[in-house]
Scaffold this motif. Structure first.
Motif, PDB file in Angstrom:
ATOM      1  N   MET A 135      62.526  10.950  25.755  1.00 45.11           N
ATOM      2  CA  MET A 135      63.643  10.191  26.322  1.00 45.11           C
ATOM      3  C   MET A 135      63.678  10.308  27.839  1.00 45.11           C
ATOM      4  SD  MET A 135      66.640  11.234  23.622  1.00 45.11           S
ATOM      5  CE  MET A 135      66.351  11.228  21.850  1.00 45.11           C
ATOM      6  N   LEU A 136      63.415  11.510  28.350  1.00 46.43           N
ATOM      7  CA  LEU A 136      63.434  11.713  29.795  1.00 46.43           C
ATOM      8  C   LEU A 136      62.310  10.951  30.496  1.00 46.43           C
ATOM      9  CD1 LEU A 136      64.222  15.547  29.888  1.00 46.43           C
ATOM     10  CD2 LEU A 136      65.783  13.675  30.446  1.00 46.43           C
ATOM     11  N   SER A 137      61.246  10.640  29.746  1.00 42.37           N
ATOM     12  CA  SER A 137      60.106   9.940  30.353  1.00 42.37           C
ATOM     13  C   SER A 137      60.314   8.439  30.443  1.00 42.37           C
ATOM     14  CB  SER A 137      58.836  10.224  29.547  1.00 42.37           C
ATOM     15  OG  SER A 137      58.905   9.619  28.256  1.00 42.37           O
ATOM     16  N   ARG A 151      73.582  17.824  32.190  1.00 45.71           N
ATOM     17  CA  ARG A 151      74.413  17.493  33.351  1.00 45.71           C
ATOM     18  C   ARG A 151      73.968  18.258  34.592  1.00 45.71           C
ATOM     19  NH1 ARG A 151      80.560  18.547  32.408  1.00 45.71           N
ATOM     20  NH2 ARG A 151      80.078  17.130  30.699  1.00 45.71           N
ATOM     21  N   VAL A 152      73.750  19.565  34.449  1.00 45.12           N
ATOM     22  CA  VAL A 152      73.393  20.368  35.629  1.00 45.12           C
ATOM     23  C   VAL A 152      71.978  20.057  36.110  1.00 45.12           C
ATOM     24  CG1 VAL A 152      74.975  22.233  35.003  1.00 45.12           C
ATOM     25  CG2 VAL A 152      72.604  22.324  34.229  1.00 45.12           C
ATOM     26  N   SER A 153      71.142  19.511  35.228  1.00 46.00           N
ATOM     27  CA  SER A 153      69.784  19.138  35.629  1.00 46.00           C
ATOM     28  C   SER A 153      69.723  17.744  36.240  1.00 46.00           C
ATOM     29  CB  SER A 153      68.840  19.217  34.427  1.00 46.00           C
ATOM     30  OG  SER A 153      69.183  18.234  33.460  1.00 46.00           O
ATOM     31  N   GLY A 154      70.862  17.045  36.249  1.00 44.48           N
ATOM     32  CA  GLY A 154      70.897  15.704  36.819  1.00 44.48           C
ATOM     33  C   GLY A 154      70.505  14.612  35.858  1.00 44.48           C
ATOM     34  N   ASN A 155      70.365  14.931  34.566  1.00 46.01           N
ATOM     35  CA  ASN A 155      69.946  13.951  33.569  1.00 46.01           C
ATOM     36  C   ASN A 155      71.078  13.523  32.646  1.00 46.01           C
ATOM     37  OD1 ASN A 155      67.106  13.777  34.254  1.00 46.01           O
ATOM     38  ND2 ASN A 155      66.916  15.866  33.459  1.00 46.01           N
ATOM     39  N   GLY A 156      72.320  13.889  32.997  1.00 49.67           N
ATOM     40  CA  GLY A 156      73.455  13.574  32.136  1.00 49.67           C
ATOM     41  C   GLY A 156      73.702  12.090  31.973  1.00 49.67           C
ATOM     42  N   ASP A 157      73.385  11.285  33.011  1.00 50.18           N
ATOM     43  CA  ASP A 157      73.560   9.843  32.912  1.00 50.18           C
ATOM     44  C   ASP A 157      72.371   9.167  32.242  1.00 50.18           C
ATOM     45  OD1 ASP A 157      76.048   9.881  34.079  1.00 50.18           O
ATOM     46  OD2 ASP A 157      75.309   9.500  36.104  1.00 50.18           O
ATOM     47  N   LYS A 158      71.245   9.863  32.194  1.00 46.23           N
ATOM     48  CA  LYS A 158      70.046   9.270  31.603  1.00 46.23           C
ATOM     49  C   LYS A 158      69.979   9.490  30.096  1.00 46.23           C
ATOM     50  CE  LYS A 158      65.136   8.694  32.473  1.00 46.23           C
ATOM     51  NZ  LYS A 158      63.999   9.016  33.349  1.00 46.23           N
ATOM     52  N   GLU A 215      62.501   4.821  31.267  1.00 48.63           N
ATOM     53  CA  GLU A 215      63.327   4.349  32.382  1.00 48.63           C
ATOM     54  C   GLU A 215      64.811   4.358  32.037  1.00 48.63           C
ATOM     55  OE1 GLU A 215      63.855   0.343  35.177  1.00 48.63           O
ATOM     56  OE2 GLU A 215      62.193   0.504  33.744  1.00 48.63           O
ATOM     57  N   ASN A 216      65.154   3.953  30.796  1.00 51.49           N
ATOM     58  CA  ASN A 216      66.564   3.850  30.395  1.00 51.49           C
ATOM     59  C   ASN A 216      67.076   5.086  29.674  1.00 51.49           C
ATOM     60  OD1 ASN A 216      66.797   1.279  31.481  1.00 51.49           O
ATOM     61  ND2 ASN A 216      66.195   0.278  29.557  1.00 51.49           N
ATOM     62  N   GLY A 217      66.248   6.120  29.545  1.00 49.28           N
ATOM     63  CA  GLY A 217      66.705   7.358  28.914  1.00 49.28           C
ATOM     64  C   GLY A 217      66.894   7.218  27.422  1.00 49.28           C
ATOM     65  N   GLY A 218      67.880   7.917  26.885  1.00 49.61           N
ATOM     66  CA  GLY A 218      68.093   7.891  25.447  1.00 49.61           C
ATOM     67  C   GLY A 218      69.414   8.503  25.051  1.00 49.61           C
ATOM     68  N   THR A 219      69.600   8.669  23.759  1.00 49.64           N
ATOM     69  CA  THR A 219      70.841   9.218  23.210  1.00 49.64           C
ATOM     70  C   THR A 219      70.507  10.192  22.087  1.00 49.64           C
ATOM     71  OG1 THR A 219      72.068   7.188  23.702  1.00 49.64           O
ATOM     72  CG2 THR A 219      73.038   8.699  22.102  1.00 49.64           C
ATOM     73  N   ILE A 220      71.163  11.342  22.095  1.00 52.57           N
ATOM     74  CA  ILE A 220      71.012  12.324  21.023  1.00 52.57           C
ATOM     75  C   ILE A 220      72.341  12.444  20.288  1.00 52.57           C
ATOM     76  CG2 ILE A 220      70.600  14.755  20.464  1.00 52.57           C
ATOM     77  CD1 ILE A 220      68.730  14.916  22.830  1.00 52.57           C
ATOM     78  N   VAL A 221      72.303  12.213  18.975  1.00 54.70           N
ATOM     79  CA  VAL A 221      73.491  12.301  18.125  1.00 54.70           C
ATOM     80  C   VAL A 221      73.319  13.483  17.176  1.00 54.70           C
ATOM     81  CG1 VAL A 221      74.974  11.104  16.469  1.00 54.70           C
ATOM     82  CG2 VAL A 221      73.738   9.801  18.226  1.00 54.70           C
ATOM     83  N   ASN A 222      74.244  14.417  17.231  1.00 53.85           N
ATOM     84  CA  ASN A 222      74.209  15.568  16.325  1.00 53.85           C
ATOM     85  C   ASN A 222      75.418  15.518  15.399  1.00 53.85           C
ATOM     86  OD1 ASN A 222      71.822  16.858  17.270  1.00 53.85           O
ATOM     87  ND2 ASN A 222      72.949  17.626  19.040  1.00 53.85           N
TER      88      ASN A 222
END
Length: 383
Positions: free
Chosen positions: A226-228, A272-279, A230-237
């Motif tokens: 997901m991080l790789s 969030r702290v890694s800067g990927n919270g919006d991705k 462009e639009n990222g992804g979503t994780i549902v638990n």
């Protein structure tokens, strides 16, 4: 296996029962729940739009601005509007901006998708033409009913508790469907419904392995994909309200779901702290009892305050939030939304609430009824 002595009581579990418990048709009042009442109120007197219509109606009648009725109506409408805006601002601060979701580019991975909630989510996306990878331990020949799904739903037999199998399947998914962008962790093992003194260590470990450790495997394997993108992804638990309420007879299930909720919140913070919270967006689902094979044999302790959820309603909530590209928490029914407030109540009130709700009597009473049914049914098999 030697037969139990006549003096030893036989404890039945869900796995040793070969007949379903008796069911009775629902009466009209069984459909009247606190959730239905609140839903009606939220769409009427608690809705800002309706409140402002009342204000406009008063003005249409030439009601003076200084009239008490107009002051109360406009004040109430303003209060609801400000409250609505405050919740939206709170969600934006907590979860950040929405990610862009393009269903034609999404690849959805669903664990436990051969049955229950995961199966419904897979069917919804499959019918919409989305690429879906269903991961389940069931044999492929036992998984049927996908004939009406027109999308690209692919089934992969996989024990998600085995890290090597998850990594191997991930490679195949990338080759077959593309880079995974949505992960729905809905797999769960059969509950044991045993008190702690009767619960074997092996059964406890099996529950932890499927409900918690397997989620760690899938998150660690699919998150880099997901991080790789462009639009990222979503994780549902998919966790449970029992992660916080911890009912008697469900020690292994409650412990695994409490760990899953903690794992999810930690993942959310780290993104969030890694800067990927919006991705990469994260969605935690903490529902009450769902009408799936996992809990179908347990009778809800209070159908008015804690109604059994239809899995399609939970599936629709999950799909809706994923499609919007939002992070958040889904808690259904209404009492599940109040679970966080339960922990801050005085312990005396907590125990009174548990007694009145019947949460700690649900599993023991259900197993007693099932034992009586088996004993009164000729030819019933027992292990």
């Amino acid at each position: 296996m030697s037969a139990p002595s006549p003096s030893t009581p036989r404890i039945l579990t869900t796995s040793s029962l070969s007949i379903p418990p008796p069911t009775t048709p629902k009466q009209w009042h069984n459909y009247l729940t606190v959730d239905l009442i609140i839903a009606v109120l939220n769409r009427s007197i608690f809705h800002p739009f309706i409140a402002w219509i009342v204000v406009l109606c008063l003005r249409a009648q030439a009601t003076p601005y200084t009239h008490p009725a107009f002051i109360i109506a406009s004040g109430y409408a303003t209060f609801l509007t400000v409250l609505d805006i405050a919740f939206m601002i709170s969600d934006r601060i907590a979860f950040g901006a929405s990610r862009e979701v393009d269903l034609s580019e999404e690849v959805v991975v669903i664990t436990g998708g051969a049955s229950g909630l995961g199966r419904l989510v897979a069917q919804i996306y499959g019918l919409r033409g989305v690429s879906v990878a269903v991961l389940d331990i069931a044999n492929p020949e036992d998984v049927t009913g996908w004939g009406d799904v027109v999308g690209g739903v692919e089934y992969y037999q996989c024990d998600i508790g085995n890290r090597e199998e998850v990594e191997s399947v991930a490679v195949r998914i990338v080759e077959d469907l593309g880079t995974p962008t949505v992960l729905v962790n809905s797999a769960a093992t059969q509950i044991n419904a045993q008190p702690i003194l009767s619960l074997s260590a092996e059964a406890f470990q099996r529950t932890i392995r499927t409900n918690l450790i397997a989620v760690l495997h899938t998150c660690q394997v699919f998150l880099p994909h997901m991080l790789s993108t462009e639009n990222g992804g979503t994780i549902v638990n998919v966790s449970s309200v029992l992660a916080q309420l911890c009912a008697a007879g469900l020690a292994d299930y409650s412990a695994s779901k409490a760990g899953l909720s903690a794992l999810h919140r930690t993942l959310e913070v780290e993104l969030r702290v890694s800067g990927n919270g919006d991705k990469v967006k994260t969605i935690l689902v903490e529902p009450g009892q769902i009408s799936t094979p996992l809990f179908k044999f347990i009778k809800t302790p209070n159908s008015f305050f804690a109604p059994v959820l239809e899995p399609i309603h939970v599936a629709q909530e999950i799909v809706s939030m994923v499609d919007k590209g939002n992070s958040g928490v889904i808690r259904l029914p209404t009492f599940a939304k109040l679970a966080n407030f339960y922990a801050v109540l005085p312990v005396g009130l907590q125990w009174i609430g548990r007694y009145l709700s019947g949460i700690d009597r649900a599993v023991p009473q259900t197993l007693d009824q099932m034992n009586q049914t088996v004993q009164s049914t000729p030819g019933t098999k027992r292990e």
